[in-house]
Motif scaffolding. Structure first.
Motif, mmCIF file in Angstrom:
data_model
loop_
_atom_site.group_PDB
_atom_site.id
_atom_site.type_symbol
_atom_site.label_atom_id
_atom_site.label_comp_id
_atom_site.label_asym_id
_atom_site.label_seq_id
_atom_site.Cartn_x
_atom_site.Cartn_y
_atom_site.Cartn_z
ATOM 1 N N GLY A 166 -0.661 32.221 11.680
ATOM 2 C CA GLY A 166 -1.530 33.110 10.914
ATOM 3 C C GLY A 166 -1.013 33.343 9.506
ATOM 4 O O GLY A 166 -1.790 33.366 8.538
ATOM 5 N N ILE B 153 -2.353 39.904 10.153
ATOM 6 C CA ILE B 153 -2.181 39.041 11.322
ATOM 7 C C ILE B 153 -1.769 39.863 12.538
ATOM 8 O O ILE B 153 -2.246 39.621 13.661
ATOM 9 N N MET C 281 -7.805 32.812 14.493
ATOM 10 C CA MET C 281 -6.867 33.608 15.293
ATOM 11 C C MET C 281 -7.533 34.230 16.514
ATOM 12 O O MET C 281 -6.921 34.324 17.585
#
Length: 381
Positions: free
Chosen positions: A27, A232, A287
């Motif tokens: 990420g 993230i 993600m």
């Protein structure tokens, strides 16, 4: 085979092509300026088309912000008002019913309900907002109350979150929006919204809602004082909740609007660029491998960026969005409402197929007498 060729993205490209989960460090690579945005977008588009084909979803919806008077003073909020401020308001039954009638007359399938935490309003008033609308306009799906509001109701009633949600479901609540998430990491959260429901309560609310059969959305507020690692971290926490419950249906990245609020003015923050908006869209799609839908909220992004986002991981641009106030108070210059014809044209211009859906992603078929709901649209087609 993807066309991406940057060395920095090669390991991630292999994982994406193989359908493998990305890590925290992956990420951070995607967030890096060294990772070319077009290539990150191309990877996100691969995942987007695996999940949702060429669909561009929208719905016919309206917003209800029943009061802007709020006990909290979040530094990023331009919507809230003190009780004695001229802009403060508190809607009562007639005004709420009028808004419901307008929604039904305009073909809405959803009403999005959030607002301030009025220190003089009892819990019964908030419950009545739901029951009035549900009893009088049963075709409207009521997507209402962030965990911040549910936490406030819990405080007002001295009841647990589960009791509040069960009572709201009995009144007619249909699902939860994703607001109030902001940034989960405590380094940032305590600076921008110190006093309201914390990360633990946000997750408790959504987890409990999913246990009770409700679906919910999720969000992140980006482009203020947070860093890539905080973003993230935020996405991975959402992914872990989805692994546990499966109750999240849509993720909406929300760009911070720095106008008209203390956080933006005091820190001399500029509005996120369209390039940052597109990167956040794409990173989220990559993600959040277990969340079916990513929404490009056109009210916040602007119509042009929302169109581009349909090639950067997003499959949904929200809807007609009648009566939105929160982002407009913060400085949004987008229209307050967009017609169905215009929404469909925006989606087609982006090369996608417009599909009207309801809040729960069931296909909406319009008839001369109204609308019917089809089966839930399955991800992967």
């Amino acid at each position: 085979m993807l066309r991406t060729s940057s060395e920095i993205l090669a390991p991630i490209r292999e994982k994406v092509e193989a359908g493998e989960r990305l890590s925290f460090d992956d990420g951070l690579v995607l967030e890096s300026p060294e990772a070319p945005l077009p290539e990150v977008g191309e990877l996100a588009n691969l995942v987007r088309e695996r999940k949702n084909g060429n669909a561009g979803y929208y719905n016919i919806n309206t917003h209800l912000n029943a009061t802007n008077i709020c006990v909290y003073r979040c530094s990023f909020c331009a919507f809230r008002s003190d009780l004695r401020e001229a802009k403060g308001y508190w809607m009562q039954d007639d005004a709420i019913l009028e808004r419901g009638a307008e929604a039904v007359a305009n073909g809405c399938t959803e009403m999005h309900i959030v607002g301030g935490l009025h220190h003089q309003a009892k819990y019964d008033w908030y419950r009545k907002v739901i029951s009035l609308l549900h009893d009088n306009y049963p075709t409207l799906h009521l997507k209402a109350w962030t965990p911040v509001e549910i936490d406030w109701f819990s405080r007002l009633t001295k009841k647990p979150i589960r009791w509040v949600l069960e009572d709201q479901i009995e009144a007619g609540l249909g699902s939860l929006p994703g607001g109030g998430a902001e940034i989960f990491h405590p380094e940032i959260r305590r600076q921008i919204c110190e006093h309201k429901a914390d990360t633990r309560r946000w997750f408790e609310t959504h987890r409990t809602a999913h246990e009770l059969g409700l679906r919910s959305n999720c969000t992140m507020l980006y482009g203020h004082i947070e860093e890539a690692r905080h973003r993230i971290d935020h996405l991975i926490r959402l992914r872990e909740l989805q692994d546990e419950t499966g109750g999240l249906q849509t993720y909406i990245p929300l760009a911070f609007h720095p106008e008209n609020n203390k956080l933006g003015i005091d820190n001399h923050i500029k509005k996120p660029t369209a390039l940052m908006d597109l990167r956040q869209m794409a990173v989220a799609r990559l993600m959040l491998d277990n969340v079916d839908h990513i929404k490009a909220y056109w009210i916040m992004l602007g119509i042009g960026t929302a169109q581009l986002a349909l090639a950067y991981g997003a499959d949904d641009i929200d809807g007609t969005v009648r009566h939105e106030l929160i982002y407009h108070d913060a400085g949004a210059t987008t229209p307050e409402v967009m017609s169905v014809a215009d929404i469909e044209a925006v989606i087609r211009e982006a090369g996608r197929d417009p599909i009207e859906r309801d809040t729960l992603y069931r296909k909406v078929d319009r008839t001369a007498d109204g609308f019917t709901l089809g089966e839930k649209i399955t991800a992967g087609v």
